[in-house]
Design an enzyme around this catalytic site. Structure first.
Site, mmCIF file in Angstrom:
data_model
loop_
_atom_site.group_PDB
_atom_site.id
_atom_site.type_symbol
_atom_site.label_atom_id
_atom_site.label_comp_id
_atom_site.label_asym_id
_atom_site.label_seq_id
_atom_site.Cartn_x
_atom_site.Cartn_y
_atom_site.Cartn_z
ATOM 1 N N GLY A 14 -45.940 28.658 51.569
ATOM 2 C CA GLY A 14 -45.022 28.958 52.665
ATOM 3 C C GLY A 14 -44.522 30.389 52.564
ATOM 4 N N LYS A 206 -26.492 25.921 46.150
ATOM 5 C CA LYS A 206 -26.052 27.053 46.981
ATOM 6 C C LYS A 206 -26.485 26.876 48.429
ATOM 7 C CE LYS A 206 -30.248 29.096 47.262
ATOM 8 N NZ LYS A 206 -30.953 29.908 48.262
#
EC number: 1.1.1.8
Length: 351
Positions: A14, A206
């Protein structure tokens, strides 16, 4: 007699996987320790009537996920996973975290027992006892040592060779240093630490905080509010790590690139923030926005928030993590986006 050069396979292609392939492809040309050809497993797709593997191997560009950046010619795209990993000494895992079980099942037994892995996957999984790290899944299913790499690394900027830092966490320091040798460049600087579980958790958690930051941007709350999201999110990240990490958690790890630096860059520049802002402004679902804004790639923040929510609920800890909980409820339980503000106003850090 000199040892045979180490063969590298990148499992995934990706946006981030392709950026890393560019680094590795260029590095192995200069380092005799590594084989000069790098295999990259590509989930086959058709782009403008051509197979994506053919485009990468002939045009040396991943036009779907990393357009505008040429890949080295020694990076070879392979659509057959078993063929890609065959005889690999070093495996670099960089796929959406929800596919890791299937990928490991498919390649277990096809790589040498002495192989080493590193995961760049930002996410966690649920096990019967609660939290399960992606590295744990790979280690248990494949029986190989696994390091982790996390940091403030927006893929397009890394591919453009803009300076950044990153963190490798490795329980076997020698293996972490080997991957540092494979991956480091003058503009991609790496620190190796032994607090691997904390490094990995930072990379997953995060993204939840970044979704909260995106909601605040969508509500036009301003920079002060976003700073509060980042601070309170960091506090919840540290608290979560202290509860769920098996080993000792070093606060210093949160000061590495994998911690506060990655949190800041993701809350200002990452796709989790961008999609969450659009979610707040348009009222469209996460799934609709993934298709519109991410070229079909999956967003990690909302999925990780769902996994974290279930883990916290199982342990009776939801009230200790109101920011994580609010992100999940807004994404999946139709809680109004304005609930992000009330979560901040009543956060236990202020009592």
């Amino acid at each position: 007699m000199a040892a045979a050069p180490l063969k590298v396979c990148i499992v995934g292609s990706g946006n981030w996987g392709s950026a890393v392939a560019k680094i590795i492809g260029n590095n192995v040309k200069k380092l005799q320790k590594f084989a000069s050809t790098v295999k990259m497993w590509v989930f086959e797709e058709t782009v403008n009537g051509r197979k994506l593997t053919d485009i990468i191997n002939n045009d040396h560009e991943n036009v779907k996920y990393l357009p505008g950046h040429k890949l080295p010619e020694n990076v070879v795209a392979i659509s057959n996973l078993s063929e890609a990993v065959q005889d690999a000494d070093l495996l670099v895992f960089v796929i959406p975290h929800q596919f890791i079980h299937r990928i490991c099942d498919e390649i277990t037994g096809r790589v040498p027992k002495k192989a080493l892995g590193i995961t760049l996957i930002k996410g966690i999984d649920e096990g019967p006892e609660g939290l399960k790290l992606i590295s744990d899944i790979i280690r248990e299913k494949m029986g190989i040592d696994i390091s982790v790499l996390m940091g403030a690394n927006i893929a397009n900027e890394v591919a453009a060779e803009k300076f950044c830092e990153t963190t490798i966490g490795s329980k076997v320091m020698e293996n972490g240093l080997l991957f540092k040798e494979l991956l480091q460049t003058p503009n991609f600087r790496i620190t190796v630490v032994d607090d691997a579980d904390t490094v990995e958790l930072c990379g997953a958690l995060k993204n939840i905080v970044a979704v909260g930051a995106g909601f605040c941007d969508g509500l036009r709350c301003g920079d002060n509010t976003k700073a509060a999201v980042i601070r309170l999110g960091l506090m919840e990240m540290i608290a979560f790590a202290r509860i769920f990490c098996k080993g000792q958690v070093s606060t210093a790890t949160f000061l590495e690139s994998c911690g506060v630096a990655d949190l800041i860059t993701t809350c200002y520049g990452g796709r989790n923030r961008r999609v969450a802002e659009a979610f707040a402004r348009t009222g469209k679902t996460i799934e609709e926005l993934e298709k519109e804004m991410l070229n079909g790639q999956k967003l990690q923040g909302p999925q990780t928030s769902a996994e974290v929510y279930r883990i916290l609920k199982q342990k009776g800890l939801l009230d200790k993590f109101p920011l994580f909980t609010a992100v999940y409820q807004i994404c999946y339980e139709s809680r109004p986006v304005q609930g992000m503000l009330s979560c901040l106003q009543s956060h236990p850090e202020h009592t």
